[in-house]
Design an enzyme around this catalytic site. Structure first.
Site, PDB file in Angstrom:
ATOM      1  N   ALA A  63     -26.674 102.775   8.933  1.00 10.75           N
ATOM      2  CA  ALA A  63     -26.319 104.245   9.388  1.00 10.75           C
ATOM      3  C   ALA A  63     -26.414 104.918   8.395  1.00 10.75           C
ATOM      4  O   ALA A  63     -26.533 104.432   7.145  1.00 10.75           O
ATOM      5  CB  ALA A  63     -24.832 104.211   9.906  1.00 10.75           C
ATOM      6  N   GLU A 111     -26.577  96.696  15.137  1.00  9.92           N
ATOM      7  CA  GLU A 111     -26.010  97.145  16.299  1.00  9.92           C
ATOM      8  C   GLU A 111     -26.954  97.633  17.201  1.00  9.92           C
ATOM      9  O   GLU A 111     -26.648  97.375  18.433  1.00  9.92           O
ATOM     10  CB  GLU A 111     -24.875  97.954  15.888  1.00  9.92           C
ATOM     11  CG  GLU A 111     -23.702  97.165  15.084  1.00  9.92           C
ATOM     12  CD  GLU A 111     -22.732  98.213  14.321  1.00  9.92           C
ATOM     13  OE1 GLU A 111     -22.880  99.120  13.627  1.00  9.92           O
ATOM     14  OE2 GLU A 111     -21.454  97.887  14.841  1.00  9.92           O
TER      15      GLU A 111
END
Ligand SMILES: *[C@@H]1O[C@H](CO)[C@@H](O)[C@H](O)[C@H]1NC(C)=O
Length: 289
Positions: free
Chosen positions: A97, A143
């Site tokens: 991220a 993820e």
């Protein structure tokens, strides 16, 4: 404006920076800023999304994930598309991220705005989604791959959940999907140490279904997408729903749902066509109804 994110090489912590801003996209005319979107396959029936922030190793900023959501929305309603492939670059599927975006966030902002909740769009798509992972799939990148239905890995792919090294934990399904995919011991080790696993370990542990040479990964994933897209889209969605129920329900409830969906296929023209074609020794022609 610098975007920083962390990239973990063995024994070292390297801080990578890029000059690329990742603000909310201001694009007009349907052009995407952080992703490339097209249709692939001989029949153009595989939706193809390539994460395209090369200078930031595809760090998943808010704008990028919003664009992925928009592209998925478009493929979901596109009657020609029967499967979707998500990939990154040869170097990185997505290296995490965007840490710079998170650096000064408060609990109140995260909780109040349900931070990262919109990432979940990837896991609610009805059409089958294949992740083609070359290079790093770390943190949010891992993820994102695990939100897809099938993961193919390039030989040099690396998977990891290094959030613990930043004083946080995975927040987009990492602790849940990884544990279901590889079991408790390996998931715990990865989440608690931040250590990465190779494509080979990912294959052994069941996280990925296939390893391909780096330069063949995307075409192999598209081939898989084409195979899926040649079946009934309606029935594929039911099959996907049934498999996904295995992660949510008890065995008895899951078997009951499966049975209901199985029975429901008998209400479709495609089930009739599939079995009739089999009996008549010809190839089925599905109409997705
Ligand atoms: C976060 O806060 C620190 C200290 O107040 C500041 O130096 C830094 O620039 C801020 N980061 C961002 C992305 O705004």
């Amino acid at each position: 404006y610098f975007i920083y994110f962390l990239l973990f090489y063995p024994h070292t912590l390297i801080l990578v920076s890029s000059y690329h801003q990742c603000l909310f996209p201001l694009h007009a005319g349907g052009q995407y800023e952080y992703i490339l979107v097209e249709k692939r396959g001989e029949k153009n029936n595989v939706g193809f999304i390539q994460l395209n922030r090369p200078k930031a190793l595809n760090a998943l900023c808010d704008g990028l994930m919003r664009e992925v959501g928009q592209a998925l929305d478009a493929f979901e309603v596109d009657g020609d598309v029967g499967a979707i492939v998500i990939t990154g670059s040869d170097r990185a599927f997505a290296a995490g991220a965007d840490i710079k975006e998170m650096q000064n966030r408060t609990f109140q902002e995260c909780y109040g705005g349900n931070f990262l909740a919109h990432w979940n769009r990837v896991s609610t798509v009805k059409k089958p989604v294949i992740a083609a992972v070359n290079g790093f799939a770390l943190g949010g990148g891992c993820e994102l791959a695990m939100m897809c239905d099938i993961i193919y890995a390039g030989e040099k792919a690396q998977f990891g959940q290094p959030e613990i090294l930043l004083g946080t934990i995975p927040g987009a399904g990492g602790t849940q999907r990884l544990t279901r995919a590889v079991g408790k011991s390996l998931a715990m080790e990865m989440v608690l140490t931040g250590d990465r696993i190779s494509a080979q370990e990912a294959k052994q542990s069941g996280l990925v279904s296939k390893i391909c040479p780096v330069d063949q990964l995307v075409s192999e994933a598209v081939k898989c997408g084409e195979k899926i897209a040649s079946n009934s889209k309606l029935v594929s969605a039911m099959a996907k729903e049934a498999v996904n129920a295995a992660f949510e329900l008890t065995l008895a409830e899951g078997n009951r749902l499966e049975k209901r969906l199985f029975h429901a296929t008998f209400a479709t023209d495609d089930r009739k066509e599939g079995m009739t074609a089999f009996v008549e020794k010809r190839k089925a022609s599905f109409q997705d109804k």
